[in-house]
Every structure is written in structure tokens, then in C-alpha cells.
Design a protein around this motif. Structure first.
Motif, PDB file in Angstrom:
ATOM      1  N   LEU A 104      55.236  26.081  42.475  1.00 36.50           N
ATOM      2  CA  LEU A 104      55.288  24.813  43.193  1.00 36.50           C
ATOM      3  C   LEU A 104      54.001  24.045  42.926  1.00 36.50           C
ATOM      4  O   LEU A 104      52.916  24.505  43.271  1.00 36.50           O
ATOM      5  CB  LEU A 104      55.451  25.084  44.698  1.00 36.50           C
ATOM      6  CG  LEU A 104      55.479  23.876  45.610  1.00 36.50           C
ATOM      7  CD1 LEU A 104      56.686  22.986  45.305  1.00 36.50           C
ATOM      8  CD2 LEU A 104      55.507  24.328  47.058  1.00 36.50           C
ATOM      9  N   THR A 105      54.115  22.898  42.280  1.00 36.58           N
ATOM     10  CA  THR A 105      52.926  22.109  41.953  1.00 36.58           C
ATOM     11  C   THR A 105      52.912  20.750  42.649  1.00 36.58           C
ATOM     12  O   THR A 105      51.847  20.165  42.828  1.00 36.58           O
ATOM     13  CB  THR A 105      52.802  21.894  40.431  1.00 36.58           C
ATOM     14  OG1 THR A 105      53.997  21.293  39.944  1.00 36.58           O
ATOM     15  CG2 THR A 105      52.552  23.212  39.722  1.00 36.58           C
ATOM     16  N   ASP A 106      54.057  20.244  43.022  1.00 38.23           N
ATOM     17  CA  ASP A 106      54.127  18.959  43.722  1.00 38.23           C
ATOM     18  C   ASP A 106      54.227  19.258  45.214  1.00 38.23           C
ATOM     19  O   ASP A 106      55.255  19.704  45.704  1.00 38.23           O
ATOM     20  CB  ASP A 106      55.342  18.164  43.256  1.00 38.23           C
ATOM     21  CG  ASP A 106      55.458  16.815  43.931  1.00 38.23           C
ATOM     22  OD1 ASP A 106      54.666  16.514  44.845  1.00 38.23           O
ATOM     23  OD2 ASP A 106      56.365  16.050  43.555  1.00 38.23           O
ATOM     24  N   ILE A 107      53.139  19.013  45.925  1.00 39.12           N
ATOM     25  CA  ILE A 107      53.108  19.370  47.343  1.00 39.12           C
ATOM     26  C   ILE A 107      53.285  18.164  48.263  1.00 39.12           C
ATOM     27  O   ILE A 107      52.938  18.209  49.433  1.00 39.12           O
ATOM     28  CB  ILE A 107      51.813  20.127  47.693  1.00 39.12           C
ATOM     29  CG1 ILE A 107      50.575  19.284  47.396  1.00 39.12           C
ATOM     30  CG2 ILE A 107      51.765  21.462  46.988  1.00 39.12           C
ATOM     31  CD1 ILE A 107      49.280  19.901  47.906  1.00 39.12           C
ATOM     32  N   THR A 108      53.884  17.097  47.730  1.00 33.54           N
ATOM     33  CA  THR A 108      54.060  15.910  48.559  1.00 33.54           C
ATOM     34  C   THR A 108      55.113  16.118  49.646  1.00 33.54           C
ATOM     35  O   THR A 108      55.015  15.512  50.709  1.00 33.54           O
ATOM     36  CB  THR A 108      54.438  14.684  47.708  1.00 33.54           C
ATOM     37  OG1 THR A 108      55.597  14.994  46.927  1.00 33.54           O
ATOM     38  CG2 THR A 108      53.295  14.280  46.808  1.00 33.54           C
ATOM     39  N   GLU A 109      56.102  16.954  49.392  1.00 29.54           N
ATOM     40  CA  GLU A 109      57.145  17.183  50.393  1.00 29.54           C
ATOM     41  C   GLU A 109      57.458  18.664  50.472  1.00 29.54           C
ATOM     42  O   GLU A 109      58.508  19.113  50.023  1.00 29.54           O
ATOM     43  CB  GLU A 109      58.399  16.396  50.038  1.00 29.54           C
ATOM     44  CG  GLU A 109      58.133  14.914  49.968  1.00 29.54           C
ATOM     45  CD  GLU A 109      59.331  14.085  50.346  1.00 29.54           C
ATOM     46  OE1 GLU A 109      60.285  14.615  50.930  1.00 29.54           O
ATOM     47  OE2 GLU A 109      59.290  12.896  50.049  1.00 29.54           O
ATOM     48  N   ASP A 144      63.158  20.340  46.272  1.00 26.24           N
ATOM     49  CA  ASP A 144      63.191  19.559  45.038  1.00 26.24           C
ATOM     50  C   ASP A 144      62.886  20.476  43.851  1.00 26.24           C
ATOM     51  O   ASP A 144      61.759  20.950  43.696  1.00 26.24           O
ATOM     52  CB  ASP A 144      62.168  18.434  45.110  1.00 26.24           C
ATOM     53  CG  ASP A 144      62.115  17.578  43.853  1.00 26.24           C
ATOM     54  OD1 ASP A 144      62.929  17.810  42.922  1.00 26.24           O
ATOM     55  OD2 ASP A 144      61.257  16.688  43.792  1.00 26.24           O
ATOM     56  N   VAL A 145      63.880  20.724  43.013  1.00 27.20           N
ATOM     57  CA  VAL A 145      63.688  21.640  41.883  1.00 27.20           C
ATOM     58  C   VAL A 145      62.670  21.102  40.880  1.00 27.20           C
ATOM     59  O   VAL A 145      62.107  21.874  40.096  1.00 27.20           O
ATOM     60  CB  VAL A 145      65.018  21.969  41.172  1.00 27.20           C
ATOM     61  CG1 VAL A 145      65.976  22.663  42.113  1.00 27.20           C
ATOM     62  CG2 VAL A 145      65.658  20.734  40.561  1.00 27.20           C
ATOM     63  N   ASN A 146      62.410  19.816  40.903  1.00 30.24           N
ATOM     64  CA  ASN A 146      61.429  19.231  39.986  1.00 30.24           C
ATOM     65  C   ASN A 146      60.001  19.315  40.516  1.00 30.24           C
ATOM     66  O   ASN A 146      59.064  18.866  39.855  1.00 30.24           O
ATOM     67  CB  ASN A 146      61.805  17.787  39.670  1.00 30.24           C
ATOM     68  CG  ASN A 146      63.111  17.725  38.912  1.00 30.24           C
ATOM     69  OD1 ASN A 146      63.300  18.434  37.936  1.00 30.24           O
ATOM     70  ND2 ASN A 146      64.037  16.907  39.386  1.00 30.24           N
ATOM     71  N   ALA A 147      59.821  19.898  41.695  1.00 30.52           N
ATOM     72  CA  ALA A 147      58.480  20.084  42.256  1.00 30.52           C
ATOM     73  C   ALA A 147      57.822  21.343  41.698  1.00 30.52           C
ATOM     74  O   ALA A 147      56.680  21.632  42.011  1.00 30.52           O
ATOM     75  CB  ALA A 147      58.559  20.163  43.778  1.00 30.52           C
ATOM     76  N   TYR A 148      58.547  22.075  40.859  1.00 30.47           N
ATOM     77  CA  TYR A 148      58.059  23.331  40.293  1.00 30.47           C
ATOM     78  C   TYR A 148      57.814  23.179  38.796  1.00 30.47           C
ATOM     79  O   TYR A 148      58.526  22.445  38.115  1.00 30.47           O
ATOM     80  CB  TYR A 148      59.097  24.441  40.504  1.00 30.47           C
ATOM     81  CG  TYR A 148      59.311  24.778  41.958  1.00 30.47           C
ATOM     82  CD1 TYR A 148      58.671  25.855  42.546  1.00 30.47           C
ATOM     83  CD2 TYR A 148      60.155  24.008  42.749  1.00 30.47           C
ATOM     84  CE1 TYR A 148      58.862  26.167  43.886  1.00 30.47           C
ATOM     85  CE2 TYR A 148      60.352  24.305  44.089  1.00 30.47           C
ATOM     86  CZ  TYR A 148      59.704  25.383  44.646  1.00 30.47           C
ATOM     87  OH  TYR A 148      59.895  25.680  45.969  1.00 30.47           O
ATOM     88  N   GLU A 149      56.794  23.881  38.299  1.00 30.54           N
ATOM     89  CA  GLU A 149      56.502  23.891  36.865  1.00 30.54           C
ATOM     90  C   GLU A 149      56.496  25.328  36.367  1.00 30.54           C
ATOM     91  O   GLU A 149      56.087  26.238  37.089  1.00 30.54           O
ATOM     92  CB  GLU A 149      55.131  23.273  36.594  1.00 30.54           C
ATOM     93  CG  GLU A 149      55.085  21.790  36.810  1.00 30.54           C
ATOM     94  CD  GLU A 149      53.757  21.192  36.385  1.00 30.54           C
ATOM     95  OE1 GLU A 149      53.143  21.706  35.427  1.00 30.54           O
ATOM     96  OE2 GLU A 149      53.344  20.217  37.020  1.00 30.54           O
ATOM     97  N   PRO A 150      56.924  25.513  35.107  1.00 33.52           N
ATOM     98  CA  PRO A 150      56.847  26.858  34.518  1.00 33.52           C
ATOM     99  C   PRO A 150      55.415  27.133  34.055  1.00 33.52           C
ATOM    100  O   PRO A 150      54.823  26.333  33.328  1.00 33.52           O
ATOM    101  CB  PRO A 150      57.813  26.770  33.330  1.00 33.52           C
ATOM    102  CG  PRO A 150      57.805  25.328  32.940  1.00 33.52           C
ATOM    103  CD  PRO A 150      57.573  24.556  34.203  1.00 33.52           C
ATOM    104  N   CYS A 170      48.006  28.171  42.297  1.00 28.59           N
ATOM    105  CA  CYS A 170      48.404  28.538  43.653  1.00 28.59           C
ATOM    106  C   CYS A 170      47.218  28.512  44.607  1.00 28.59           C
ATOM    107  O   CYS A 170      47.346  28.086  45.753  1.00 28.59           O
ATOM    108  CB  CYS A 170      49.067  29.914  43.666  1.00 28.59           C
ATOM    109  SG  CYS A 170      50.685  29.935  42.867  1.00 28.59           S
ATOM    110  N   GLU A 171      46.057  28.950  44.139  1.00 30.51           N
ATOM    111  CA  GLU A 171      44.855  28.909  44.984  1.00 30.51           C
ATOM    112  C   GLU A 171      44.474  27.472  45.313  1.00 30.51           C
ATOM    113  O   GLU A 171      44.131  27.160  46.455  1.00 30.51           O
ATOM    114  CB  GLU A 171      43.704  29.632  44.291  1.00 30.51           C
ATOM    115  CG  GLU A 171      43.875  31.128  44.236  1.00 30.51           C
ATOM    116  CD  GLU A 171      42.822  31.831  43.383  1.00 30.51           C
ATOM    117  OE1 GLU A 171      42.015  31.147  42.707  1.00 30.51           O
ATOM    118  OE2 GLU A 171      42.818  33.074  43.386  1.00 30.51           O
ATOM    119  N   GLU A 172      44.536  26.587  44.332  1.00 30.85           N
ATOM    120  CA  GLU A 172      44.231  25.176  44.573  1.00 30.85           C
ATOM    121  C   GLU A 172      45.239  24.556  45.527  1.00 30.85           C
ATOM    122  O   GLU A 172      44.883  23.784  46.411  1.00 30.85           O
ATOM    123  CB  GLU A 172      44.211  24.395  43.260  1.00 30.85           C
ATOM    124  CG  GLU A 172      42.976  24.628  42.442  1.00 30.85           C
ATOM    125  CD  GLU A 172      42.933  23.767  41.195  1.00 30.85           C
ATOM    126  OE1 GLU A 172      43.761  22.833  41.059  1.00 30.85           O
ATOM    127  OE2 GLU A 172      42.071  24.018  40.346  1.00 30.85           O
TER     128      GLU A 172
END
Length: 115
Positions: free
Chosen positions: A65-70, A82-88, A98-100
Motif C-alpha cells: 500500500l503506497t497511496d495512503i490518501t484513503e 482501491d486496488v490502484n493504491a498498491y504497488e508491486p 512500509c516504515e515510511e
């Protein structure tokens, strides 16, 4: 953000696994929601190993999970519908991301708290 390798990577993976076990016990409902969100990502986008890491050219091994807006759930177990909130990502890049993310979520939730 530096890429982890060798003993530092092994230690970071061990610590991440320990914390995930701890948080899963503390927040069982959120843990189930995270698993469901990741299943949805895999259903719509495929397995992460079908991609290269978005930060390097190595094979990705996990969806992060990289997009933490929602996001929903506690800061330690966030998820998004939102499946597009994740990056491989490959593991050496996933752990620092993840720490950030945890730091950003904690800061945001602390700053927006009402007393």
C-alpha cells in the motif's frame, strides 16, 4: 530511502514478521480486512511476481500500500479498497516503504486528533 541487503534485510524481515504477528493478534478484524484487500488486488491486478519492482528492475514479490490518501484500519495495519493504491515491490524496497507509510499515518492521525 536506502535499499536493505544482507544481514540488515534479514533482521528487518524478522522484525516486520514479529510486529505483524503482534498486530494481527491485537487487531484481528483489521488483519482480516488487510487480507481481503490484498486478495482483491491479486484478483484484479494479478500476482506481484508478474511485475518488476516499481523502484528497481528486480522481480516484485509483494503488493504494498503506497497511496495512503484513503486508508482504513489502524496505522499498523492499513488497507485500501482501491486496488490502484498498491504497488508491486521487491522486499528490500517494501520494508522501508512500509516504515515510511507507518510514520506518515501516525503523524497524520496525531496531527488531526481532536482533544
Amino acid at each position: 530511502m536506502s535499499e536493505l541487503s544482507g544481514k540488515a534485510l534479514r533482521d528487518a524481515i524478522e522484525e516486520r514478521d514479529r510486529l505483524l504477528t503482534q498486530w494481527t493478534r491485537k487487531y484481528p478484524r483489521a488483519a482480516k480486512d488487510v487480507v481481503a484487500a490484498l486478495r482483491k488486488v491479486r484478483f484484479f491486478r494479478g500476482d506481484p511476481d508478474e511485475y518488476t519492482c516499481t523502484m528497481c528492475e528486480e522481480q516484485a514479490v509483494e503488493w504494498v500500500l503506497t497511496d495512503i490518501t484513503e486508508v482504513e484500519g489502524p496505522a499498523v495495519l492499513p488497507y485500501s479498497d482501491d486496488v490502484n493504491a498498491y504497488e508491486p515491490l521487491c522486499t528490500p524496497h517494501a520494508i522501508p516503504v512500509c516504515e515510511e507509510r507507518l510514520g506518515a499515518l501516525n503523524a497524520w492521525r496525531f496531527d488531526s486528533a481532536t482533544y
